[in-house]
Design a protein around this motif. Sequence first.
Motif, PDB file in Angstrom:
ATOM      1  N   TYR A 119       0.783  -1.230   0.000  1.00  0.00           N
ATOM      2  CA  TYR A 119       0.000   0.000   0.000  1.00  0.00           C
ATOM      3  C   TYR A 119       0.812   1.275   0.000  1.00  0.00           C
ATOM      4  N   SER A 120       2.088   1.214   0.198  1.00  0.00           N
ATOM      5  CA  SER A 120       2.843   2.410   0.558  1.00  0.00           C
ATOM      6  C   SER A 120       3.510   3.141  -0.595  1.00  0.00           C
ATOM      7  N   LYS A 121       3.112   2.927  -1.813  1.00  0.00           N
ATOM      8  CA  LYS A 121       3.797   3.595  -2.918  1.00  0.00           C
ATOM      9  C   LYS A 121       3.881   5.108  -2.731  1.00  0.00           C
ATOM     10  N   GLY A 122       2.878   5.723  -2.181  1.00  0.00           N
ATOM     11  CA  GLY A 122       2.928   7.162  -1.982  1.00  0.00           C
ATOM     12  C   GLY A 122       3.367   7.563  -0.592  1.00  0.00           C
ATOM     13  N   GLY A 123       3.629   6.591   0.268  1.00  0.00           N
ATOM     14  CA  GLY A 123       3.970   6.889   1.651  1.00  0.00           C
ATOM     15  C   GLY A 123       5.343   7.513   1.803  1.00  0.00           C
ATOM     16  N   TRP A 124       5.507   8.282   2.850  1.00  0.00           N
ATOM     17  CA  TRP A 124       6.757   8.993   3.064  1.00  0.00           C
ATOM     18  C   TRP A 124       7.906   8.030   3.307  1.00  0.00           C
ATOM     19  N   ILE A 125       7.659   6.908   3.980  1.00  0.00           N
ATOM     20  CA  ILE A 125       8.747   5.973   4.265  1.00  0.00           C
ATOM     21  C   ILE A 125       9.291   5.381   2.967  1.00  0.00           C
ATOM     22  N   THR A 126       8.402   5.106   2.007  1.00  0.00           N
ATOM     23  CA  THR A 126       8.838   4.571   0.722  1.00  0.00           C
ATOM     24  C   THR A 126       9.677   5.603  -0.013  1.00  0.00           C
ATOM     25  N   ARG A 127       9.214   6.852  -0.004  1.00  0.00           N
ATOM     26  CA  ARG A 127       9.978   7.911  -0.676  1.00  0.00           C
ATOM     27  C   ARG A 127      11.353   8.081  -0.041  1.00  0.00           C
ATOM     28  N   GLU A 128      11.412   8.011   1.281  1.00  0.00           N
ATOM     29  CA  GLU A 128      12.700   8.170   1.959  1.00  0.00           C
ATOM     30  C   GLU A 128      13.621   6.990   1.688  1.00  0.00           C
ATOM     31  N   ARG A 129      13.062   5.792   1.614  1.00  0.00           N
ATOM     32  CA  ARG A 129      13.884   4.627   1.271  1.00  0.00           C
ATOM     33  C   ARG A 129      14.444   4.769  -0.136  1.00  0.00           C
ATOM     34  N   GLU A 130      13.613   5.239  -1.064  1.00  0.00           N
ATOM     35  CA  GLU A 130      14.079   5.452  -2.434  1.00  0.00           C
ATOM     36  C   GLU A 130      15.151   6.527  -2.485  1.00  0.00           C
ATOM     37  N   ARG A 131      14.972   7.602  -1.718  1.00  0.00           N
ATOM     38  CA  ARG A 131      15.991   8.661  -1.677  1.00  0.00           C
ATOM     39  C   ARG A 131      17.308   8.128  -1.136  1.00  0.00           C
ATOM     40  N   LEU A 132      17.219   7.306  -0.091  1.00  0.00           N
ATOM     41  CA  LEU A 132      18.430   6.726   0.479  1.00  0.00           C
ATOM     42  C   LEU A 132      19.143   5.855  -0.553  1.00  0.00           C
ATOM     43  N   THR A 133      18.391   4.978  -1.188  1.00  0.00           N
ATOM     44  CA  THR A 133      18.972   4.098  -2.206  1.00  0.00           C
ATOM     45  C   THR A 133      19.598   4.914  -3.332  1.00  0.00           C
ATOM     46  N   ASN A 134      18.880   5.915  -3.821  1.00  0.00           N
ATOM     47  CA  ASN A 134      19.400   6.769  -4.901  1.00  0.00           C
ATOM     48  C   ASN A 134      20.638   7.538  -4.456  1.00  0.00           C
ATOM     49  N   GLY A 135      20.627   8.029  -3.222  1.00  0.00           N
ATOM     50  CA  GLY A 135      21.772   8.770  -2.705  1.00  0.00           C
ATOM     51  C   GLY A 135      23.014   7.906  -2.622  1.00  0.00           C
ATOM     52  N   ILE A 136      22.849   6.669  -2.177  1.00  0.00           N
ATOM     53  CA  ILE A 136      23.992   5.754  -2.096  1.00  0.00           C
ATOM     54  C   ILE A 136      24.488   5.409  -3.496  1.00  0.00           C
ATOM     55  N   GLU A 137      23.580   5.193  -4.425  1.00  0.00           N
ATOM     56  CA  GLU A 137      23.985   4.902  -5.808  1.00  0.00           C
ATOM     57  C   GLU A 137      24.741   6.075  -6.422  1.00  0.00           C
ATOM     58  N   ARG A 138      24.280   7.315  -6.151  1.00  0.00           N
ATOM     59  CA  ARG A 138      24.994   8.492  -6.653  1.00  0.00           C
ATOM     60  C   ARG A 138      26.382   8.583  -6.026  1.00  0.00           C
ATOM     61  N   ALA A 139      26.447   8.336  -4.723  1.00  0.00           N
ATOM     62  CA  ALA A 139      27.736   8.389  -4.024  1.00  0.00           C
ATOM     63  C   ALA A 139      28.675   7.331  -4.575  1.00  0.00           C
ATOM     64  N   GLU A 140      28.142   6.169  -4.848  1.00  0.00           N
ATOM     65  CA  GLU A 140      28.952   5.093  -5.406  1.00  0.00           C
ATOM     66  C   GLU A 140      29.484   5.488  -6.781  1.00  0.00           C
ATOM     67  N   GLY A 141      28.638   6.121  -7.580  1.00  0.00           N
ATOM     68  CA  GLY A 141      29.070   6.592  -8.903  1.00  0.00           C
ATOM     69  C   GLY A 141      30.152   7.639  -8.797  1.00  0.00           C
ATOM     70  N   LEU A 142      30.042   8.555  -7.823  1.00  0.00           N
ATOM     71  CA  LEU A 142      31.070   9.573  -7.604  1.00  0.00           C
ATOM     72  C   LEU A 142      32.374   8.929  -7.165  1.00  0.00           C
ATOM     73  N   ASP A 143      32.245   7.919  -6.305  1.00  0.00           N
ATOM     74  CA  ASP A 143      33.438   7.223  -5.808  1.00  0.00           C
ATOM     75  C   ASP A 143      34.138   6.491  -6.958  1.00  0.00           C
ATOM     76  N   GLU A 144      33.396   5.866  -7.845  1.00  0.00           N
ATOM     77  CA  GLU A 144      33.977   5.163  -8.978  1.00  0.00           C
ATOM     78  C   GLU A 144      34.630   6.140  -9.950  1.00  0.00           C
ATOM     79  N   GLY A 145      34.051   7.347 -10.075  1.00  0.00           N
ATOM     80  CA  GLY A 145      34.617   8.365 -10.943  1.00  0.00           C
ATOM     81  C   GLY A 145      35.984   8.819 -10.477  1.00  0.00           C
ATOM     82  N   LYS A 146      36.224   8.829  -9.181  1.00  0.00           N
ATOM     83  CA  LYS A 146      37.522   9.225  -8.631  1.00  0.00           C
ATOM     84  C   LYS A 146      38.598   8.186  -8.905  1.00  0.00           C
ATOM     85  N   ARG A 147      38.169   6.918  -9.005  1.00  0.00           N
ATOM     86  CA  ARG A 147      39.135   5.846  -9.223  1.00  0.00           C
ATOM     87  C   ARG A 147      39.587   5.775 -10.684  1.00  0.00           C
ATOM     88  N   SER A 148      38.816   6.298 -11.599  1.00  0.00           N
ATOM     89  CA  SER A 148      39.162   6.187 -13.030  1.00  0.00           C
ATOM     90  C   SER A 148      40.293   7.078 -13.426  1.00  0.00           C
TER      91      SER A 148
END
Length: 113
Positions: free
Chosen positions: A84-113
Amino acid sequence: MIGDKRRWRAYKARTRQLPANYRAAVEALERYLMFFGAADGDTAASMYEDLIDLFERAAADGTPIREIVGADPVDFVDTFIQNYSKGGWITRERERLTNGIERAEGLDEGKRS
């Protein structure tokens, strides 16, 4: 808004009809869902209606509460919420967390290249 209130009152009336132990379980789940459940009224009403349907059937069948919620009630309710929680705040925050970590991981990989 009035429709949501009507649905809420109907849900609460059905909850009061449950045997005491099932009612106590539903009320405990309800308290948790108030904090972590669906954000909008229609979704929340559907969630509570499905919850009471589940417990009414279980009470009628004599299914023990632990057979419904399992050994970990938090795991049960979190899994229940996922329906039921597609619009719920907890789902949005979980998605933001996941996206933030993925962005950070991409930045970290960019430094290694």
